[in-house]
Design a protein around this motif. Sequence first.
Motif, short mmCIF file in Angstrom:
data_model
loop_
_atom_site.label_atom_id
_atom_site.label_comp_id
_atom_site.label_asym_id
_atom_site.label_seq_id
_atom_site.Cartn_x
_atom_site.Cartn_y
_atom_site.Cartn_z
N SER A 275 -20.46 -16.48 -9.12
CA SER A 275 -19.72 -16.92 -7.94
C SER A 275 -19.00 -18.25 -8.19
N SER A 276 -19.68 -19.15 -8.91
CA SER A 276 -19.05 -20.44 -9.20
C SER A 276 -17.81 -20.27 -10.07
N LEU A 277 -17.91 -19.40 -11.07
CA LEU A 277 -16.78 -19.17 -11.96
C LEU A 277 -15.59 -18.56 -11.21
N LEU A 278 -15.86 -17.63 -10.29
CA LEU A 278 -14.77 -17.00 -9.54
C LEU A 278 -14.17 -17.94 -8.50
N GLN A 279 -15.00 -18.84 -7.94
CA GLN A 279 -14.52 -19.70 -6.88
C GLN A 279 -13.89 -20.99 -7.39
N PHE A 280 -14.12 -21.33 -8.66
CA PHE A 280 -13.61 -22.59 -9.19
C PHE A 280 -12.09 -22.70 -9.09
N THR A 308 -11.91 -8.57 -2.38
CA THR A 308 -11.07 -7.43 -2.75
C THR A 308 -11.82 -6.55 -3.74
N TRP A 309 -11.32 -5.32 -3.94
CA TRP A 309 -12.01 -4.40 -4.84
C TRP A 309 -12.03 -4.93 -6.27
N SER A 310 -10.89 -5.48 -6.72
CA SER A 310 -10.83 -5.99 -8.09
C SER A 310 -11.79 -7.16 -8.27
N GLY A 311 -11.82 -8.08 -7.28
CA GLY A 311 -12.72 -9.21 -7.36
C GLY A 311 -14.18 -8.81 -7.30
N ALA A 312 -14.50 -7.78 -6.48
CA ALA A 312 -15.89 -7.32 -6.37
C ALA A 312 -16.37 -6.71 -7.68
N ALA A 317 -19.49 -7.43 -12.71
CA ALA A 317 -19.52 -7.50 -14.17
C ALA A 317 -20.01 -8.86 -14.65
N LEU A 318 -19.60 -9.93 -13.97
CA LEU A 318 -20.03 -11.27 -14.36
C LEU A 318 -21.52 -11.47 -14.11
N ILE A 319 -22.04 -10.91 -13.01
CA ILE A 319 -23.47 -11.02 -12.72
C ILE A 319 -24.28 -10.38 -13.85
N ILE A 320 -23.87 -9.18 -14.27
CA ILE A 320 -24.57 -8.49 -15.35
C ILE A 320 -24.47 -9.29 -16.65
N ILE A 378 -27.68 -6.46 -4.33
CA ILE A 378 -27.99 -7.39 -3.24
C ILE A 378 -26.81 -8.30 -2.93
N ALA A 379 -26.11 -8.74 -3.98
CA ALA A 379 -24.98 -9.66 -3.79
C ALA A 379 -23.76 -8.96 -3.20
N ILE A 380 -23.59 -7.67 -3.50
CA ILE A 380 -22.39 -6.95 -3.08
C ILE A 380 -22.51 -6.39 -1.65
N ILE A 381 -23.73 -6.05 -1.23
CA ILE A 381 -23.91 -5.42 0.10
C ILE A 381 -23.32 -6.27 1.23
N PRO A 382 -23.60 -7.59 1.33
CA PRO A 382 -23.00 -8.37 2.42
C PRO A 382 -21.47 -8.39 2.36
#
Length: 429
Positions: A275-280, A308-312, A317-320, A378-382
């Motif tokens: 999340s930090s990498l995507l939000q930076f 968005t779908w691409s961001g999700a 992928a980054l979490i894994i 867990i991170a994607i459901i919300p």
Amino acid sequence: MLKTLRNAFKIPDLRRKLLYTFMMLIIIRLGAVIPVPGVDASIISSWFDTQNEMFSLFDAMTGGSFAEMSLFAMGIIPYITASIIMNLLTIAIPKLEQIQKEDEDGRKKIAKYTRYLTIVLAVIQSTATAIGFGRQGLITNYNIWNVLVFILATTAGTALLMWIGERITENGIGNGISLIIFINILSRLPIDLRILFNQITAESRAFVVTALILLICLIIFIAIVTFVVLLQVGERRIPVQYAKRMQGRTPVGGNSTHIPLKVNTAGVIPVIFASSLLQFPAIITQFFTQQEVTGIWGTILNFINYTTWSGAILYAALIIFFAYFYTSITFNPMEVANNMKKNGGFIPGIRPGKPTVEHLTRIVNNIVLVGALGLTLIAIIPIILQGAYGLSLSFLGTSLIIVVGVALETVKQIEAQMLMRHYKGFLKS
């Protein structure tokens, strides 16, 4: 459970530790409502209204201090970042790795370096906040003196939180840093539930429909909590047998044990990293302009936005990736295999040396994949529920993983304290 608590308070030293921890947590919540001088918190509040769930997570980890711009606005995040950086540096720099292996003295040196790095990161973070939001009206009289006051106040707040966390770990119950995040997230839970309730009841629906939606949300909450608990406590136990040998005239060894490998080995770190990498990029952009970004940079920001779908997909992928990355630096199969070999240990059916390393590596990779997929779910459901129904469910994702993980670890420590005194623990009552 009430009987167990009553038994816990009958033990003088355990009662003292519990009360000490409780009083420190009260101090943390008091500091969260002390405003920084010369700050207009409405600027941050209005900015948060336009942001997504990840910024809400950051505010939750500070217990709402950032949105209110209180003394603890920077929270304990600089310390966590410093700890992660030091863990990485101990692997990359042989000198630091050698210091870390110097028993208690080495750990004290690493802890000292971590504190210094925490202050540096807190100064950088508070300076960026003061300059970025100060130009938008955060600081009432925007000049160098008021900026310095803001930087000193918020940096001192982070230093105080760091000191409190270390004191809780030393004199209280549980890990102090984890408990700080735990109490901060819990303090935001009533507000998040109220927001969710207002969103559900805002539209004119029949009472039965509204009640049904609330029931579904409750079922989802219970299901996710159950899944998080299973993910946190799940582990794979690798049996280890130690050969019997003679030391002088005394036979030693010959016992059986196991290596416990947690399913969620990396904890919540992969989610925070991803999340930090995507939000930076978005955070940096917010510091320079408040207008909607267009062109190539705007397209990139929209692509990596995980709502968005691409961001999700990129987020998952980054979490894994970070789950494998962090596990690889915290668990070294070759080192474990060598330690087992030196002490006469072996895995039944597996030869010592390279076959043991390969066996451990294969098991770890399989376990990490399961844990990473669970974290991703867990991170994607919300995010999915927020995008599909517009419901604010920030407390169901990363926040829930942190709360459940800290609660379980704290309960285990209390259990260990009580078990030594022949009392039953929370998980056995």
